[in-house]
Design a protein around this motif. Structure first.
Motif, PDB file in Angstrom:
ATOM      1  N   ARG A 195       0.835  -1.196   0.000  1.00  0.00           N
ATOM      2  CA  ARG A 195       0.000   0.000   0.000  1.00  0.00           C
ATOM      3  C   ARG A 195       0.875   1.254   0.000  1.00  0.00           C
ATOM      4  O   ARG A 195       2.005   1.237   0.464  1.00  0.00           O
ATOM      5  N   TRP A 196       0.325   2.347  -0.472  1.00  0.00           N
ATOM      6  CA  TRP A 196       1.014   3.632  -0.484  1.00  0.00           C
ATOM      7  C   TRP A 196       0.929   4.262   0.901  1.00  0.00           C
ATOM      8  O   TRP A 196      -0.088   4.137   1.577  1.00  0.00           O
ATOM      9  N   GLY A 251      11.046   5.500   1.574  1.00  0.00           N
ATOM     10  CA  GLY A 251      12.137   5.066   0.726  1.00  0.00           C
ATOM     11  C   GLY A 251      12.182   5.797  -0.601  1.00  0.00           C
ATOM     12  O   GLY A 251      13.046   5.552  -1.427  1.00  0.00           O
ATOM     13  N   GLY A 252      11.193   6.675  -0.821  1.00  0.00           N
ATOM     14  CA  GLY A 252      11.229   7.528  -1.991  1.00  0.00           C
ATOM     15  C   GLY A 252      10.491   7.043  -3.225  1.00  0.00           C
ATOM     16  O   GLY A 252      10.499   7.723  -4.245  1.00  0.00           O
ATOM     17  N   GLU A 253       9.847   5.867  -3.190  1.00  0.00           N
ATOM     18  CA  GLU A 253       9.095   5.411  -4.356  1.00  0.00           C
ATOM     19  C   GLU A 253       7.873   6.297  -4.563  1.00  0.00           C
ATOM     20  O   GLU A 253       7.144   6.606  -3.611  1.00  0.00           O
TER      21      GLU A 253
END
Length: 125
Positions: free
Chosen positions: A54-55, A85-87
């Motif tokens: 999930r975001w 983590g930057g995604e």
């Protein structure tokens, strides 16, 4: 369903767990996503999303809602989603909801289109 509730519901589909997603998707839903198999029916969509992390956060812009008839809501928007983590993920989306009973809505259609990689160029000649 009021607009604020539509957006809160839509946000929950990006951030909540697979059980919430399973409860929110109509048994006859269709989805179009930017990776194979591209077109998913309800059970396949729930299974695919259930296996996707999930975001952590989402931000909507260019938001529009229409109500073409009683018990039917269509939302269109741009989403910017991110994870620790930057995604990140950006897409233009539509979702269509139908009312099953008082205050119980399900998603019958959802589509995601990432931004085009290259802009179309007009021939100046």
């Amino acid at each position: 369903m009021e607009d604020d509730r539509v957006w809160a519901f839509e946000e929950s589909l990006w951030t909540a767990d697979a059980d919430h997603y399973r409860e929110s998707i109509d048994e006859s839903a269709l989805m179009v996503v930017p990776q194979p198999p591209y077109v998913l029916e309800s059970e396949a969509a729930v299974a695919a999303v259930g296996q996707t992390p999930r975001w952590d956060s989402v931000r909507f812009s260019a938001q529009h809602i229409v109500r073409p008839q009683e018990g039917l809501i269509v939302a269109a928007y741009k989403v910017e989603a991110s994870k620790a983590g930057g995604e990140t993920y950006v897409a233009h989306c539509t979702s269509t909801y139908r009312r099953i009973e008082h205050e119980h809505w399900t998603v019958v259609q959802h589509q995601q289109t990432p931004p085009l990689v290259a802009e179309a160029q007009l021939d100046p000649g």
